[in-house]
Design a protein around this motif. Structure first.
Motif, PDB file in Angstrom:
ATOM      1  N   ILE A 143       0.939  -1.213   0.083  1.00 20.78           N
ATOM      2  CA  ILE A 143      -0.008   0.069  -0.051  1.00 20.78           C
ATOM      3  C   ILE A 143       0.908   1.121   0.045  1.00 20.78           C
ATOM      4  CG2 ILE A 143      -1.849   1.276   1.203  1.00 20.78           C
ATOM      5  CD1 ILE A 143      -2.500  -1.431   2.658  1.00 20.78           C
ATOM      6  N   VAL A 144       0.579   2.208  -0.817  1.00 19.06           N
ATOM      7  CA  VAL A 144       1.566   3.434  -1.008  1.00 19.06           C
ATOM      8  C   VAL A 144       0.563   4.755  -0.782  1.00 19.06           C
ATOM      9  CG1 VAL A 144       3.280   4.594  -2.444  1.00 19.06           C
ATOM     10  CG2 VAL A 144       3.019   2.131  -2.767  1.00 19.06           C
ATOM     11  N   ASN A 145       0.551   5.425   0.250  1.00 18.73           N
ATOM     12  CA  ASN A 145      -0.143   6.509   0.659  1.00 18.73           C
ATOM     13  C   ASN A 145       0.534   7.782   0.470  1.00 18.73           C
ATOM     14  OD1 ASN A 145      -2.310   4.644   1.258  1.00 18.73           O
ATOM     15  ND2 ASN A 145      -1.589   4.614   3.353  1.00 18.73           N
ATOM     16  N   THR A 146       0.066   8.519  -0.603  1.00 20.11           N
ATOM     17  CA  THR A 146       0.732   9.806  -0.975  1.00 20.11           C
ATOM     18  C   THR A 146       0.423  10.991   0.146  1.00 20.11           C
ATOM     19  OG1 THR A 146       0.651   9.312  -3.294  1.00 20.11           O
ATOM     20  CG2 THR A 146       1.100  11.613  -2.455  1.00 20.11           C
ATOM     21  N   SER A 147       1.279  11.117   1.127  1.00 19.27           N
ATOM     22  CA  SER A 147       1.274  12.452   1.885  1.00 19.27           C
ATOM     23  C   SER A 147       1.830  13.616   1.125  1.00 19.27           C
ATOM     24  CB  SER A 147       1.956  12.065   3.298  1.00 19.27           C
ATOM     25  OG  SER A 147       1.831  13.290   4.022  1.00 19.27           O
ATOM     26  N   SER A 148       2.657  14.393   2.035  1.00 19.58           N
ATOM     27  CA  SER A 148       3.316  15.392   1.199  1.00 19.58           C
ATOM     28  C   SER A 148       4.538  16.050   2.349  1.00 19.58           C
ATOM     29  CB  SER A 148       2.275  16.605   1.092  1.00 19.58           C
ATOM     30  OG  SER A 148       2.987  17.756   0.683  1.00 19.58           O
ATOM     31  N   LYS A 173       0.096  10.794   6.883  1.00 23.87           N
ATOM     32  CA  LYS A 173       1.175  10.291   7.381  1.00 23.87           C
ATOM     33  C   LYS A 173       1.217   9.481   8.522  1.00 23.87           C
ATOM     34  CE  LYS A 173       5.823  12.225   9.149  1.00 23.87           C
ATOM     35  NZ  LYS A 173       5.586  11.819  10.379  1.00 23.87           N
ATOM     36  N   GLY A 174       0.354  10.150   9.572  1.00 26.17           N
ATOM     37  CA  GLY A 174       0.249   9.201  10.809  1.00 26.17           C
ATOM     38  C   GLY A 174      -0.569   7.788  10.708  1.00 26.17           C
ATOM     39  N   PHE A 175      -1.664   7.824   9.751  1.00 31.26           N
ATOM     40  CA  PHE A 175      -2.400   6.601   9.511  1.00 31.26           C
ATOM     41  C   PHE A 175      -1.489   5.533   8.928  1.00 31.26           C
ATOM     42  CE2 PHE A 175      -4.890   4.367   5.786  1.00 31.26           C
ATOM     43  CZ  PHE A 175      -5.851   3.642   6.715  1.00 31.26           C
ATOM     44  N   THR A 176      -0.509   6.024   7.955  1.00 28.85           N
ATOM     45  CA  THR A 176       0.378   4.992   7.337  1.00 28.85           C
ATOM     46  C   THR A 176       1.407   4.647   8.512  1.00 28.85           C
ATOM     47  OG1 THR A 176       0.185   6.142   5.459  1.00 28.85           O
ATOM     48  CG2 THR A 176       1.831   4.542   5.305  1.00 28.85           C
ATOM     49  N   GLU A 177       1.846   5.223   9.170  1.00 30.60           N
ATOM     50  CA  GLU A 177       2.818   4.912  10.019  1.00 30.60           C
ATOM     51  C   GLU A 177       2.039   3.815  11.161  1.00 30.60           C
ATOM     52  OE1 GLU A 177       5.694   7.627  11.907  1.00 30.60           O
ATOM     53  OE2 GLU A 177       5.634   8.903  10.369  1.00 30.60           O
ATOM     54  N   ALA A 178       1.016   4.047  11.400  1.00 28.48           N
ATOM     55  CA  ALA A 178       0.203   3.260  12.312  1.00 28.48           C
ATOM     56  C   ALA A 178       0.058   1.953  11.663  1.00 28.48           C
ATOM     57  CB  ALA A 178      -1.109   3.800  12.605  1.00 28.48           C
ATOM     58  N   MET A 179      -0.354   1.873  10.234  1.00 27.84           N
ATOM     59  CA  MET A 179      -0.512   0.695   9.493  1.00 27.84           C
ATOM     60  C   MET A 179       0.542  -0.172   9.618  1.00 27.84           C
ATOM     61  SD  MET A 179      -2.568   1.800   6.323  1.00 27.84           S
ATOM     62  CE  MET A 179      -2.005   0.390   5.499  1.00 27.84           C
ATOM     63  N   ILE A 180       2.038   0.209   9.682  1.00 21.50           N
ATOM     64  CA  ILE A 180       2.894  -0.586   9.769  1.00 21.50           C
ATOM     65  C   ILE A 180       2.834  -1.817  10.695  1.00 21.50           C
ATOM     66  CG2 ILE A 180       5.693  -0.701  10.230  1.00 21.50           C
ATOM     67  CD1 ILE A 180       5.783   2.030   9.157  1.00 21.50           C
ATOM     68  N   ASN A 181       2.630  -1.402  11.950  1.00 18.10           N
ATOM     69  CA  ASN A 181       2.333  -2.503  12.942  1.00 18.10           C
ATOM     70  C   ASN A 181       0.954  -3.253  12.667  1.00 18.10           C
ATOM     71  OD1 ASN A 181       3.845  -3.654  15.042  1.00 18.10           O
ATOM     72  ND2 ASN A 181       2.138  -2.983  16.398  1.00 18.10           N
ATOM     73  N   ASP A 182       0.067  -2.538  12.472  1.00 14.85           N
ATOM     74  CA  ASP A 182      -1.303  -3.307  12.226  1.00 14.85           C
ATOM     75  C   ASP A 182      -1.042  -4.342  11.133  1.00 14.85           C
ATOM     76  OD1 ASP A 182      -3.891  -3.942  12.378  1.00 14.85           O
ATOM     77  OD2 ASP A 182      -4.731  -1.839  11.610  1.00 14.85           O
ATOM     78  N   LEU A 183      -0.394  -3.973  10.031  1.00 11.85           N
ATOM     79  CA  LEU A 183      -0.148  -5.104   9.100  1.00 11.85           C
ATOM     80  C   LEU A 183       0.822  -6.076   9.344  1.00 11.85           C
ATOM     81  CD1 LEU A 183       0.254  -2.712   5.988  1.00 11.85           C
ATOM     82  CD2 LEU A 183      -1.618  -4.240   6.294  1.00 11.85           C
ATOM     83  N   ARG A 184       1.853  -5.626  10.209  1.00 16.57           N
ATOM     84  CA  ARG A 184       2.716  -6.708  10.641  1.00 16.57           C
ATOM     85  C   ARG A 184       2.017  -7.624  11.530  1.00 16.57           C
ATOM     86  NH1 ARG A 184       6.990  -3.346  13.019  1.00 16.57           N
ATOM     87  NH2 ARG A 184       7.733  -3.111  11.165  1.00 16.57           N
ATOM     88  N   LEU A 185       1.108  -7.299  12.180  1.00 13.11           N
ATOM     89  CA  LEU A 185       0.445  -8.357  13.216  1.00 13.11           C
ATOM     90  C   LEU A 185      -0.533  -9.003  12.705  1.00 13.11           C
ATOM     91  CD1 LEU A 185      -0.269  -5.542  16.140  1.00 13.11           C
ATOM     92  CD2 LEU A 185       1.384  -7.770  16.426  1.00 13.11           C
ATOM     93  N   ASN A 186      -1.373  -8.596  11.688  1.00 11.30           N
ATOM     94  CA  ASN A 186      -2.459  -9.278  11.076  1.00 11.30           C
ATOM     95  C   ASN A 186      -2.307  -9.700   9.717  1.00 11.30           C
ATOM     96  OD1 ASN A 186      -4.479  -8.865  13.205  1.00 11.30           O
ATOM     97  ND2 ASN A 186      -3.806  -6.669  12.894  1.00 11.30           N
ATOM     98  N   ALA A 187      -1.539  -8.895   8.746  1.00 13.72           N
ATOM     99  CA  ALA A 187      -1.257  -9.287   7.428  1.00 13.72           C
ATOM    100  C   ALA A 187       0.201  -9.064   7.057  1.00 13.72           C
ATOM    101  CB  ALA A 187      -2.063  -8.779   6.425  1.00 13.72           C
ATOM    102  N   SER A 193       3.933   2.229   2.560  1.00 12.12           N
ATOM    103  CA  SER A 193       4.595   3.261   2.514  1.00 12.12           C
ATOM    104  C   SER A 193       4.015   4.446   2.428  1.00 12.12           C
ATOM    105  CB  SER A 193       5.867   3.127   1.280  1.00 12.12           C
ATOM    106  OG  SER A 193       6.334   1.915   1.267  1.00 12.12           O
ATOM    107  N   VAL A 194       4.469   5.604   3.022  1.00 11.40           N
ATOM    108  CA  VAL A 194       3.989   6.949   2.969  1.00 11.40           C
ATOM    109  C   VAL A 194       5.049   7.636   2.110  1.00 11.40           C
ATOM    110  CG1 VAL A 194       5.225   7.547   5.141  1.00 11.40           C
ATOM    111  CG2 VAL A 194       3.218   8.853   4.185  1.00 11.40           C
ATOM    112  N   VAL A 195       4.665   8.288   1.181  1.00 13.32           N
ATOM    113  CA  VAL A 195       5.306   9.184   0.072  1.00 13.32           C
ATOM    114  C   VAL A 195       5.080  10.448   0.396  1.00 13.32           C
ATOM    115  CG1 VAL A 195       5.461   9.624  -2.085  1.00 13.32           C
ATOM    116  CG2 VAL A 195       4.984   7.327  -1.662  1.00 13.32           C
ATOM    117  N   MET A 196       6.229  11.300   0.629  1.00 10.13           N
ATOM    118  CA  MET A 196       6.283  12.720   0.832  1.00 10.13           C
ATOM    119  C   MET A 196       6.877  13.641  -0.032  1.00 10.13           C
ATOM    120  SD  MET A 196       6.449  12.399   5.086  1.00 10.13           S
ATOM    121  CE  MET A 196       7.421  11.007   5.018  1.00 10.13           C
ATOM    122  N   PRO A 197       6.257  14.011  -1.096  1.00  5.41           N
ATOM    123  CA  PRO A 197       6.804  14.779  -2.100  1.00  5.41           C
ATOM    124  C   PRO A 197       6.860  16.174  -1.641  1.00  5.41           C
ATOM    125  CG  PRO A 197       4.765  13.662  -2.981  1.00  5.41           C
ATOM    126  CD  PRO A 197       4.889  13.630  -1.366  1.00  5.41           C
ATOM    127  N   GLY A 198       7.960  16.851  -2.306  1.00  7.27           N
ATOM    128  CA  GLY A 198       8.133  18.166  -2.376  1.00  7.27           C
ATOM    129  C   GLY A 198       7.245  19.024  -3.484  1.00  7.27           C
TER     130      GLY A 198
END
Length: 320
Positions: A143-148, A173-187, A193-198
């Protein structure tokens, strides 16, 4: 996920900008693509560009009209994908769609503010909710979420309010960071990844105006805000007509697209390389790296004129 050949990717906002370039590069790598956008015409052009080179036999590119802030649109997109791509799983989800606007709680309407927030944040949340079961069914997925950069620095300059977009990108950004462990535990076979373009050379400035207003013309409130922003930059607007302000706005959209330090194509390459390397945090552009470094170094100074002027001097930014 070391390569994308034979995989199935979902891309939101596939009609222009980074979404279009992600589609082109994924297809070139042998990946099937299902994209959505509010513009059928823009997606048709993306598909045409993907098909300039003869596609490998059996490769599928499908387009789906959908507003990512509306869950029923997402569900229709998912059902169409399952039928047209002949699949019950996907491997890649790029929650890329976004618009600007609704910057101020004072001078913008609640409708404008929430339109931006609901696309930039709600579209990511609904995208994950809708497609997570299909991702889990794959043997590997990402999953690739575009933040900024506005997901860690809530400003584009001292003369303009930027609340809706920044709030949404902080949420992504916060949602994607929280998903790291949620996915690690469940899938654990699904990464994120969270993408932060300039500053990336896209049509987001002009496209946002079309989504918010139905045209590329500034409305009365936006004319007032544009004058405020120009005054904040030390420009005398007293003798400027509304037509002059409108022309400056059109020029700003052109400059944002044409004079960006990083092209949409280059941004897409950085994102895809980050996915292959399984980096959960993907900064895009030298300006993004510089901003990240300086905000971390002096967070208490991040919203001062001196901080912004230093960023402009170091990067040549023309976004405020």
């Amino acid at each position: 996920m070391k390569d994308f050949a034979g995989k199935i990717a979902v891309i939101t906002g596939g009609g222009t900008g980074m979404g279009r370039e992600l589609a082109r590069q994924l297809v070139a790598g042998g990946c099937n693509v299902a994209m959505c956008d509010v513009s059928a015409e823009a997606m048709a052009e993306t598909k045409r560009l993907c098909e300039v080179e003869k596609l490998p036999q059996g490769l599928r590119i499908t387009t789906h009209v959908a507003d990512v802030s509306i869950e029923d649109h997402y569900k229709r997109f998912r059902d169409e994908l399952i039928e047209q791509q002949a699949t019950d799983k996907i491997h890649l989800l790029f929650n890329n769609a976004g618009i600007g606007g609704g910057g101020s709680l004072f001078s913008n309407t609640r409708e404008q503010w929430e339109r931006t927030f609901n696309i930039c944040w709600g579209g990511v949340y609904l995208g994950v909710r809708t497609f997570l079961p299909l991702l889990v069914k794959a043997d590997e997925a990402h999953i690739v979420n575009t933040s900024s950069v506005n997901g860690f620095w809530a400003s584009v300059g001292m003369g303009v309010s930027h609340t809706a977009y920044s709030a949404a990108k902080f949420a992504v950004k916060g949602f994607t960071e929280a998903m790291i462990n949620d996915l690690r535990l469940n899938a654990p076979h699904v990464k994120c990844s969270v993408v932060m373009p300039g500053h990336i050379g896209t049509s987001i400035v002009s496209n946002s105006r079309k989504v918010q207003n139905g045209s590329d013309q500034l409305n009365a409130d936006e004319l007032k805000q544009a004058r405020q922003r120009l005054r904040g930059q030390g420009i005398d607007v007293a003798k400027m007509s509304d037509a002059d302000i409108q022309q400056l706005a059109l020029d700003r959209a052109r400059i944002f697209h044409d004079e960006a330090p990083t092209s949409a194509a280059a941004a897409a390459r950085i994102i895809l390389d980050g996915v292959k390397a399984e980096r959960w945090r993907i900064l895009v552009g030298d300006d993004a790296h510089l901003l990240d470094e300086r905000v971390r170094k002096t967070p208490e100074q991040a919203y001062t004129p001196e901080f912004y002027q230093g960023i402009v001097a170091a990067t040549g930014w023309k976004v405020g």
